[in-house]
Design a protein around this motif. Structure first.
Motif, mmCIF file in Angstrom:
data_model
loop_
_atom_site.group_PDB
_atom_site.id
_atom_site.type_symbol
_atom_site.label_atom_id
_atom_site.label_comp_id
_atom_site.label_asym_id
_atom_site.label_seq_id
_atom_site.Cartn_x
_atom_site.Cartn_y
_atom_site.Cartn_z
ATOM 1 N N LEU A 255 -87.754 -79.341 -12.217
ATOM 2 C CA LEU A 255 -87.115 -77.930 -12.002
ATOM 3 C C LEU A 255 -85.700 -77.711 -13.044
ATOM 4 N N ILE A 256 -85.123 -79.072 -13.331
ATOM 5 C CA ILE A 256 -84.088 -78.881 -14.088
ATOM 6 C C ILE A 256 -84.704 -78.716 -15.660
ATOM 7 N N GLY A 257 -85.726 -79.282 -15.847
ATOM 8 C CA GLY A 257 -86.545 -79.126 -17.167
ATOM 9 C C GLY A 257 -86.767 -77.684 -17.414
ATOM 10 N N ILE A 258 -87.297 -77.182 -16.297
ATOM 11 C CA ILE A 258 -87.714 -75.497 -16.342
ATOM 12 C C ILE A 258 -86.496 -74.694 -16.524
ATOM 13 N N ALA A 259 -85.368 -75.017 -15.687
ATOM 14 C CA ALA A 259 -84.078 -74.382 -16.069
ATOM 15 C C ALA A 259 -83.663 -74.327 -17.446
ATOM 16 N N GLY A 260 -83.748 -75.710 -17.958
ATOM 17 C CA GLY A 260 -83.144 -75.832 -19.021
ATOM 18 C C GLY A 260 -83.710 -75.249 -20.229
ATOM 19 N N PHE A 261 -85.184 -75.136 -20.276
ATOM 20 C CA PHE A 261 -86.030 -74.524 -21.322
ATOM 21 C C PHE A 261 -85.764 -72.942 -21.071
ATOM 22 N N ALA A 262 -85.697 -72.287 -19.727
ATOM 23 C CA ALA A 262 -85.660 -71.059 -19.666
ATOM 24 C C ALA A 262 -84.040 -70.534 -20.213
ATOM 25 N N LEU A 263 -83.109 -71.591 -20.198
ATOM 26 C CA LEU A 263 -81.742 -71.411 -20.670
ATOM 27 C C LEU A 263 -81.723 -71.380 -22.287
ATOM 28 N N LEU A 264 -82.664 -72.234 -22.794
ATOM 29 C CA LEU A 264 -82.595 -72.514 -24.008
ATOM 30 C C LEU A 264 -83.358 -71.228 -24.591
ATOM 31 N N PHE A 265 -84.735 -70.867 -24.377
ATOM 32 C CA PHE A 265 -85.002 -69.895 -24.685
ATOM 33 C C PHE A 265 -84.296 -68.455 -24.724
ATOM 34 N N GLY A 266 -83.575 -68.232 -23.741
ATOM 35 C CA GLY A 266 -82.821 -67.250 -23.312
ATOM 36 C C GLY A 266 -81.568 -67.313 -24.749
ATOM 37 N N MET A 267 -81.136 -68.338 -24.948
ATOM 38 C CA MET A 267 -80.083 -68.389 -26.046
ATOM 39 C C MET A 267 -80.617 -68.209 -27.455
ATOM 40 N N TYR A 268 -81.976 -68.630 -27.516
ATOM 41 C CA TYR A 268 -82.585 -68.358 -28.720
ATOM 42 C C TYR A 268 -82.778 -66.860 -28.921
ATOM 43 N N ALA A 269 -83.281 -66.182 -27.907
ATOM 44 C CA ALA A 269 -83.720 -64.819 -27.803
ATOM 45 C C ALA A 269 -82.230 -63.999 -27.949
ATOM 46 N N ALA A 270 -81.193 -64.227 -27.375
ATOM 47 C CA ALA A 270 -79.869 -63.767 -27.569
ATOM 48 C C ALA A 270 -79.410 -63.800 -29.009
ATOM 49 N N LEU A 271 -79.714 -64.778 -29.682
ATOM 50 C CA LEU A 271 -79.405 -65.036 -31.164
ATOM 51 C C LEU A 271 -80.604 -64.325 -32.186
ATOM 52 N N GLY A 272 -81.304 -63.573 -31.689
ATOM 53 C CA GLY A 272 -82.156 -62.780 -32.282
ATOM 54 C C GLY A 272 -83.611 -63.564 -33.045
#
Length: 456
Positions: A255-272
């Motif tokens: 669950l921590i890994g999934i949440a971490g990857f989701a946050l990481l992907f979200g940050m990459y998406a926010a940065l374009g």
């Protein structure tokens, strides 16, 4: 196929040695050496080395390394790190008589003990005073920026890369205040305050912990860097594990890994970033994990001794270079300027940091690589043994968590910081001084009391 077989054999040997040196490689009981293995070496370096030597990486940085000989040389040197480093740790422990499995399991399972039961008010006053300085330093950092990248991104700015560089290199305030009190000390103090809040349940500690944790999230996210906030969150999770507040299970790790990857992907998406790159092994966040940290090592091999002379000690911290009238030059910055001058000129490039042997090679060629591996093994062994034998109180545990997180980060950042690191020295002095001031006062009072009694 041959490279894959060698890779698997080296991996098996390395796992065995790290398990012996760390006392455990279980992801349910993380420790300093297991994080070095999993993050610094296996994920950030070893997987990429196999992709590169088999020419299946297709990574943009490797286009700067036309000489295929360095693909093989780099692979061999990374394999040496995987074996010699944990072997050095293990042999030094055996020489001293340190049973890593016994010592680690004992430390991990024993409860946290609160120091200064009689002097707890005095300690809180000193600690909260240092915390106030750090909170003010965070506010000072924000005020001295021309623009806060995170806020600019929220407003709709599309120039995230340049904003990050300007926040780092265009900072208008005192760099020492920012780096020491805001960036380095605030997260450490938040960890210690969190442990005190958990153990005492006192409102004053809870309020202080909330303030410090909030300030830590601000200082680890303001410049849009992705790794600081992830490592801070990891340090908080690790703290919760070591104090018994959280018990890991494979389900929770998933669950921590999934949440971490989701946050990481979200940050990459926010940065374009291009969403199509998110699941690619050689681009996006996955490519960053597997290749971005190790590829610059091959660029170091290509550059130093060929297109650029060896640095011969110039990567020592500036304070040491000044003593010998030598110009300070970090290999990652030199490599970035050589391979990507246009990005440096545009102000959108930082440094090409890589596995510690890259900086060692850039300064002293292959002998430097071998010596750095041996030195790193001894350094890790000493730090690990010292902290496992210190009392498990909030101050010592907080510092142990800090080094458990930051040493693996620095292993893929450079080498000379492990020889002399002014930042680590200063923050250790600040944190430990709060503890030892009370200890010394207690010792003096006991001495005077006993002396008076003997005199009567």
């Amino acid at each position: 196929m041959t490279y894959a077989m060698i890779w698997l054999i080296v991996l098996g040997i390395s796992i065995s040695l790290f398990r012996k040196a760390g006392g455990s490689l279980s992801i349910l009981r993380p420790n300093l050496l297991s994080l070095v293995f999993y993050y610094s070496l296996f994920v950030s370096s070893f997987i990429g080395s196999l992709l590169i030597v088999t020419k299946t990486d297709q990574f943009y940085m490797m286009h700067k390394v036309p000489n295929d000989e360095y693909r093989l040389i780099g692979f061999i040197l990374v394999c040496l790190v995987m074996i010699i480093l944990p072997l050095t740790v293990y042999l030094l422990q055996k020489l001293i008589g340190f049973d890593a499995a016994k010592e680690f399991n004992h430390y991990f399972d024993k409860p946290v003990v609160l120091p200064f039961t009689k002097e707890k008010t005095e300690f809180y006053i000193l600690f909260s005073g240092l915390s106030t300085i750090c909170l003010l330093a965070v506010a000072y950092t924000m005020l001295k920026l021309n623009a806060i990248p995170l806020l600019e991104l929220i407003k709709g700015s599309s120039n995230a890369g340049q904003l990050r560089i300007e926040a780092s290199r265009g900072f208008q305030g005192n760099v020492l205040i920012r780096n020491i009190f805001a960036i380095a000390l605030t997260p450490i103090l938040s960890i210690i305050a969190f442990i005190f809040a958990h153990k005492t349940r006192e409102l004053k500690w809870i309020v202080l912990a909330v303030l410090l944790i909030g300030a830590s999230f601000v200082i680890t996210t303001y410049d849009l860097s992705k790794s600081p906030v992830f490592f801070y969150m990891l340090s908080m999770i690790l703290t919760a594990i070591y104090i018994g507040f959280v018990r890991l299970s494979y389900k929770r790790i998933l669950l921590i890994g999934i949440a971490g990857f989701a946050l990481l992907f979200g940050m990459y998406a926010a940065l374009g970033a291009n969403p199509s790159s998110f699941l690619s092994y050689n681009s996006g966040p996955i490519g960053r994990m597997f290749l971005s940290q190790i590829a610059p090592f091959y660029m170091h091999l290509q550059l130093f001794g060929n297109g650029f002379p060896f640095l011969e000690g110039s990567s020592f911290p500036g304070i040491i270079n000044q003593m010998f009238d030598q110009v300070h030059a970090r290999s990652g910055r030199v490599a970035m300027g050589y391979f990507y001058p246009e990005k440096v000129e545009a102000g959108t490039a930082g440094v090409l940091n890589t596995l510690f042997i890259g900086e060692a090679y850039a300064n002293y060629s292959y002998p430097g690589v071998i010596m750095s591996i041996l030195y790193m093994g001894m350094f890790l062994a000493v730090i690990y043994m010292i902290f496992l034998r210190l009392p498990k109180n909030p101050v010592f545990l907080g510092m142990f968590i800090y080094f458990t997180i930051n040493i693996p980060r620095s292993v893929v950042g450079g080498f000379f910081d492990f020889i002399f690191n002014p930042l680590w020295i200063m923050i250790s002095v600040f944190v430990f001084s709060v503890y030892f001031v009370i200890k010394v006062r207690i010792g003096v009072m006991d001495f005077l009391k006993n002396g008076k009694g003997a005199g009567q």
